[in-house]
Scaffold this motif. Structure first.
Motif, PDB file in Angstrom:
ATOM      1  N   GLY A  68       0.794  -1.223   0.000  1.00 20.81           N
ATOM      2  CA  GLY A  68       0.000   0.000   0.000  1.00 20.81           C
ATOM      3  C   GLY A  68       0.827   1.274   0.000  1.00 20.81           C
ATOM      4  O   GLY A  68       0.333   2.336  -0.355  1.00 20.81           O
ATOM      5  N   ALA A  69       2.081   1.197   0.409  1.00 20.07           N
ATOM      6  CA  ALA A  69       2.928   2.397   0.423  1.00 20.07           C
ATOM      7  C   ALA A  69       3.487   2.636  -0.973  1.00 20.07           C
ATOM      8  O   ALA A  69       3.641   1.729  -1.777  1.00 20.07           O
ATOM      9  CB  ALA A  69       4.068   2.214   1.418  1.00 20.07           C
ATOM     10  N   LYS A  70       3.790   3.870  -1.264  1.00 25.06           N
ATOM     11  CA  LYS A  70       4.396   4.192  -2.542  1.00 25.06           C
ATOM     12  C   LYS A  70       5.837   3.710  -2.569  1.00 25.06           C
ATOM     13  O   LYS A  70       6.503   3.652  -1.538  1.00 25.06           O
ATOM     14  CB  LYS A  70       4.327   5.698  -2.785  1.00 25.06           C
ATOM     15  N   LEU A  71       6.333   3.411  -3.755  1.00 27.38           N
ATOM     16  CA  LEU A  71       7.676   2.871  -3.891  1.00 27.38           C
ATOM     17  C   LEU A  71       8.724   3.848  -3.366  1.00 27.38           C
ATOM     18  O   LEU A  71       9.661   3.451  -2.672  1.00 27.38           O
ATOM     19  CB  LEU A  71       7.954   2.540  -5.360  1.00 27.38           C
ATOM     20  N   ASP A  72       8.551   5.143  -3.682  1.00 28.54           N
ATOM     21  CA  ASP A  72       9.546   6.114  -3.216  1.00 28.54           C
ATOM     22  C   ASP A  72       9.493   6.275  -1.695  1.00 28.54           C
ATOM     23  O   ASP A  72      10.514   6.535  -1.050  1.00 28.54           O
ATOM     24  CB  ASP A  72       9.374   7.470  -3.905  1.00 28.54           C
ATOM     25  N   GLU A  73       8.316   6.084  -1.093  1.00 32.63           N
ATOM     26  CA  GLU A  73       8.203   6.144   0.355  1.00 32.63           C
ATOM     27  C   GLU A  73       8.911   4.955   0.997  1.00 32.63           C
ATOM     28  O   GLU A  73       9.594   5.094   2.021  1.00 32.63           O
ATOM     29  CB  GLU A  73       6.730   6.157   0.769  1.00 32.63           C
ATOM     30  N   GLU A  74       8.771   3.777   0.390  1.00 32.18           N
ATOM     31  CA  GLU A  74       9.455   2.585   0.891  1.00 32.18           C
ATOM     32  C   GLU A  74      10.969   2.742   0.764  1.00 32.18           C
ATOM     33  O   GLU A  74      11.729   2.326   1.636  1.00 32.18           O
ATOM     34  CB  GLU A  74       8.988   1.350   0.108  1.00 32.18           C
ATOM     35  N   GLN A  75      11.406   3.375  -0.304  1.00 38.33           N
ATOM     36  CA  GLN A  75      12.837   3.630  -0.490  1.00 38.33           C
ATOM     37  C   GLN A  75      13.351   4.606   0.569  1.00 38.33           C
ATOM     38  O   GLN A  75      14.453   4.445   1.099  1.00 38.33           O
ATOM     39  CB  GLN A  75      13.085   4.184  -1.892  1.00 38.33           C
ATOM     40  N   ARG A  76      12.552   5.612   0.890  1.00 40.02           N
ATOM     41  CA  ARG A  76      12.947   6.588   1.918  1.00 40.02           C
ATOM     42  C   ARG A  76      13.058   5.920   3.284  1.00 40.02           C
ATOM     43  O   ARG A  76      13.991   6.185   4.054  1.00 40.02           O
ATOM     44  CB  ARG A  76      11.931   7.735   1.981  1.00 40.02           C
ATOM     45  N   ILE A  77      12.112   5.028   3.601  1.00 36.08           N
ATOM     46  CA  ILE A  77      12.141   4.309   4.869  1.00 36.08           C
ATOM     47  C   ILE A  77      13.408   3.470   4.967  1.00 36.08           C
ATOM     48  O   ILE A  77      14.080   3.417   6.012  1.00 36.08           O
ATOM     49  CB  ILE A  77      10.886   3.430   5.023  1.00 36.08           C
ATOM     50  N   LEU A  78      13.759   2.811   3.865  1.00 38.58           N
ATOM     51  CA  LEU A  78      14.967   1.993   3.830  1.00 38.58           C
ATOM     52  C   LEU A  78      16.213   2.848   4.056  1.00 38.58           C
ATOM     53  O   LEU A  78      17.103   2.483   4.844  1.00 38.58           O
ATOM     54  CB  LEU A  78      15.053   1.248   2.493  1.00 38.58           C
ATOM     55  N   ALA A  79      16.285   3.994   3.392  1.00 40.19           N
ATOM     56  CA  ALA A  79      17.446   4.881   3.547  1.00 40.19           C
ATOM     57  C   ALA A  79      17.561   5.381   4.983  1.00 40.19           C
ATOM     58  O   ALA A  79      18.659   5.418   5.554  1.00 40.19           O
ATOM     59  CB  ALA A  79      17.338   6.055   2.581  1.00 40.19           C
ATOM     60  N   ASN A  80      16.436   5.757   5.590  1.00 42.19           N
ATOM     61  CA  ASN A  80      16.455   6.224   6.978  1.00 42.19           C
ATOM     62  C   ASN A  80      16.919   5.120   7.926  1.00 42.19           C
ATOM     63  O   ASN A  80      17.642   5.379   8.893  1.00 42.19           O
ATOM     64  CB  ASN A  80      15.069   6.709   7.394  1.00 42.19           C
ATOM     65  N   ARG A  81      16.498   3.896   7.630  1.00 45.71           N
ATOM     66  CA  ARG A  81      16.905   2.771   8.478  1.00 45.71           C
ATOM     67  C   ARG A  81      18.428   2.589   8.426  1.00 45.71           C
ATOM     68  O   ARG A  81      19.078   2.353   9.443  1.00 45.71           O
ATOM     69  CB  ARG A  81      16.203   1.506   8.005  1.00 45.71           C
ATOM     70  N   LEU A  82      19.002   2.722   7.231  1.00 44.64           N
ATOM     71  CA  LEU A  82      20.441   2.520   7.088  1.00 44.64           C
ATOM     72  C   LEU A  82      21.239   3.695   7.644  1.00 44.64           C
ATOM     73  O   LEU A  82      22.427   3.554   7.937  1.00 44.64           O
ATOM     74  CB  LEU A  82      20.791   2.301   5.611  1.00 44.64           C
ATOM     75  N   HIS A  83      20.587   4.846   7.793  1.00 47.30           N
ATOM     76  CA  HIS A  83      21.256   6.008   8.381  1.00 47.30           C
ATOM     77  C   HIS A  83      21.048   6.085   9.895  1.00 47.30           C
ATOM     78  O   HIS A  83      21.567   6.995  10.542  1.00 47.30           O
ATOM     79  CB  HIS A  83      20.730   7.303   7.747  1.00 47.30           C
ATOM     80  N   SER A  84      20.298   5.134  10.458  1.00 42.58           N
ATOM     81  CA  SER A  84      19.982   5.199  11.884  1.00 42.58           C
ATOM     82  C   SER A  84      21.205   4.859  12.722  1.00 42.58           C
ATOM     83  O   SER A  84      22.190   4.293  12.233  1.00 42.58           O
ATOM     84  CB  SER A  84      18.845   4.227  12.220  1.00 42.58           C
ATOM     85  N   LEU A  85      21.123   5.188  14.019  1.00 45.68           N
ATOM     86  CA  LEU A  85      22.228   4.905  14.932  1.00 45.68           C
ATOM     87  C   LEU A  85      22.368   3.413  15.215  1.00 45.68           C
ATOM     88  O   LEU A  85      23.373   2.994  15.792  1.00 45.68           O
ATOM     89  CB  LEU A  85      22.037   5.664  16.245  1.00 45.68           C
ATOM     90  N   ASN A  86      21.384   2.601  14.802  1.00 46.28           N
ATOM     91  CA  ASN A  86      21.519   1.161  14.993  1.00 46.28           C
ATOM     92  C   ASN A  86      22.712   0.617  14.216  1.00 46.28           C
ATOM     93  O   ASN A  86      23.378  -0.314  14.650  1.00 46.28           O
ATOM     94  CB  ASN A  86      20.249   0.439  14.526  1.00 46.28           C
ATOM     95  N   LEU A  87      22.967   1.216  13.040  1.00 46.22           N
ATOM     96  CA  LEU A  87      24.098   0.817  12.199  1.00 46.22           C
ATOM     97  C   LEU A  87      25.194   1.850  12.396  1.00 46.22           C
ATOM     98  O   LEU A  87      25.057   3.006  12.003  1.00 46.22           O
ATOM     99  CB  LEU A  87      23.652   0.763  10.738  1.00 46.22           C
ATOM    100  N   SER A  88      26.295   1.438  13.039  1.00 50.35           N
ATOM    101  CA  SER A  88      27.329   2.411  13.404  1.00 50.35           C
ATOM    102  C   SER A  88      28.725   1.792  13.272  1.00 50.35           C
ATOM    103  O   SER A  88      28.951   0.667  13.719  1.00 50.35           O
ATOM    104  CB  SER A  88      27.111   2.886  14.840  1.00 50.35           C
ATOM    105  N   PRO A  89      29.667   2.550  12.659  1.00 45.34           N
ATOM    106  CA  PRO A  89      29.466   3.797  11.919  1.00 45.34           C
ATOM    107  C   PRO A  89      28.748   3.532  10.602  1.00 45.34           C
ATOM    108  O   PRO A  89      28.732   2.403  10.121  1.00 45.34           O
ATOM    109  CB  PRO A  89      30.898   4.291  11.686  1.00 45.34           C
ATOM    110  N   THR A  90      28.141   4.571  10.060  1.00 44.63           N
ATOM    111  CA  THR A  90      27.337   4.407   8.847  1.00 44.63           C
ATOM    112  C   THR A  90      28.230   4.235   7.626  1.00 44.63           C
ATOM    113  O   THR A  90      29.041   5.112   7.321  1.00 44.63           O
ATOM    114  CB  THR A  90      26.426   5.622   8.624  1.00 44.63           C
TER     115      THR A  90
END
Length: 400
Positions: A68-90
């Motif tokens: 149901g989400a738009k493809l570009d929105e799903e891509q943005r969510i993925l990018a934000n996840r990879l930029h999160s502090l969970n993955l360190s250093p980025t």
């Protein structure tokens, strides 16, 4: 560089050390672990890795399920996840969307990270061997660390000769170790305490003996000052405006860095005085002479960025009637020395900084001094003053 259909066909032939498939973009933990492993590049290939999302375990393209989400929105969510502090250093990465056989595939290109430091997910490092991503073993982390000569490591990361597990608060570290094990399915493969401490960059084996680094001793040591005599902060309250004024209060904050910060914050809270501010109608509000949050931030800055190597000088907080002076050994490090003080960020003690972030004592946003300036302005204090001469001295003037 974009991946074309022909190159994608090549990556669909099979997973290997630099190619991994994921069926769904909703697999948050699996995606983070895969990117972490590709960035660590255990095989030292110096080649980019590719994570294909929208490909099942058999190599069939099923497409990204946006639900149901738009493809570009799903891509943005993925990018934000990879930029999160969970993955360190980025690590360096880019995301491409490729239409293949009428279906959308996310292609995450991951550049090898110049380890060390080792890339981690929630403090756990992951590596890839063949077509399998797994939690790094001690031998794997040692292999990654050996890419940089020991003398080239930052001071806070190098194992400290003469120190051992007996010098640490083992109960606290064991508690963190046990907490990290929660939710792990295959406990038989989980590292031992010493191996886990190595994985989270708190030490390493040296000639067969596990040895903590300065970060571990400063944060979890039983007596950090036995290894670093200058790793303390002196708090002095003067009754006057000059250095020869009578001393009315003095306390030396020792112990671990968290203990020092708690002691300093308590002292500063006690000594702040509220004075009448501008009248608001029939109200006469009281305003603190100094904003406490600004003082707490400067205390954080002292212990986080100070020079611990090659000096026995302590940090100091000198509280006069008209100002407070914060001083610590060492000037701004690296890029932090460029431009106005606090406008750029860099880390003399990167491992120590990462752990202070995990412990909740500092942020990793490089905005501390800028926040201090904002707090002072809002409270009506004069502008921050800075003196650099081998030491860093920051002066906060009392609100008029």
């Amino acid at each position: 560089m974009s991946v074309g259909p022909d190159e994608l066909k090549q990556y669909l032939r099979g997973e290997d050390e630099r190619v991994e498939w994921k069926q769904s973009s909703k697999d948050a933990s699996g995606i983070l672990q895969a990117v972490c492993a590709l960035a660590n590049d255990l095989g030292d290939t110096h080649k980019p890795g590719y994570l294909l999302i929208g490909v099942d375990k058999n190599g069939s393209v099923v497409g990204v399920d946006t639900r149901g989400a738009k493809l570009d929105e799903e891509q943005r969510i993925l990018a934000n996840r990879l930029h999160s502090l969970n993955l360190s250093p980025t690590p360096s990465f880019d995301i491409q969307v490729l239409e293949y056989e009428g279906k959308s595939v996310f292609i995450v290109r991951v550049e090898p990270y110049p380890v060390p430091p080792i890339v981690t997910v929630d403090t756990v490092s992951w590596v890839r061997h063949g077509s399998t991503t797994y939690r790094a073993k001690e031998a794997d982390t040692q292999r990654l660390r050996e890419r940089r000569p020991e003398k080239s490591h930052p001071f806070d990361f190098r194992p400290r000769a003469g120190a051992g597990l007996a010098d640490l608060n083992i109960s606290e570290l064991t508690g963190r170790y046990e907490a990290a094990k929660e939710g792990v399915d295959q406990l038989e493969d989980y590292p031992t305490l010493e191996s886990w401490l190595s994985q989270v960059q708190l030490g390493a084996r040296v000639q067969g003996t596990w040895t903590p680094n300065p970060t571990t001793l400063l944060l979890f040591g039983l007596n950090p000052q036995s290894f670093f005599p200058g790793a303390a902060v002196e708090f002095v309250r003067y009754a006057g405006t000059e250095i020869d004024a009578p001393v009315v209060w003095r306390k030396t904050a020792t112990g671990t860095i968290p203990q020092q910060l708690e002691a300093l914050w308590a002292q500063m809270s006690v000594h702040i005085v509220a004075v009448p501010g501008a009248a608001e109608g029939i109200r006469s509000p009281f305003v603190p002479e100094y904003p406490l949050e600004a003082l707490k931030e400067l205390a954080r800055n002292m212990v986080q960025h100070r020079q611990y190597e090659g000096t026995n000088a302590p940090g100091r907080v000198e509280w006069f009637d008209d100002r407070i002076e914060f001083s610590n050994p060492g000037g701004p490090f690296g890029r932090a020395s460029e431009g106005e003080f606090g406008s750029q960020s860099d880390y003399r003690n990167p491992t120590l900084t990462d752990w202070l972030v995990q412990l909740g004592y500092v942020e990793h946003l490089g905005r501390g001094v800028r926040l201090v300036r904002r707090f002072l302005e809002k409270n009506g204090n004069p502008k921050l003053e800075v003196e650099l001469n081998g030491f860093t001295r920051v002066i906060v003037r009392r609100r008029a």
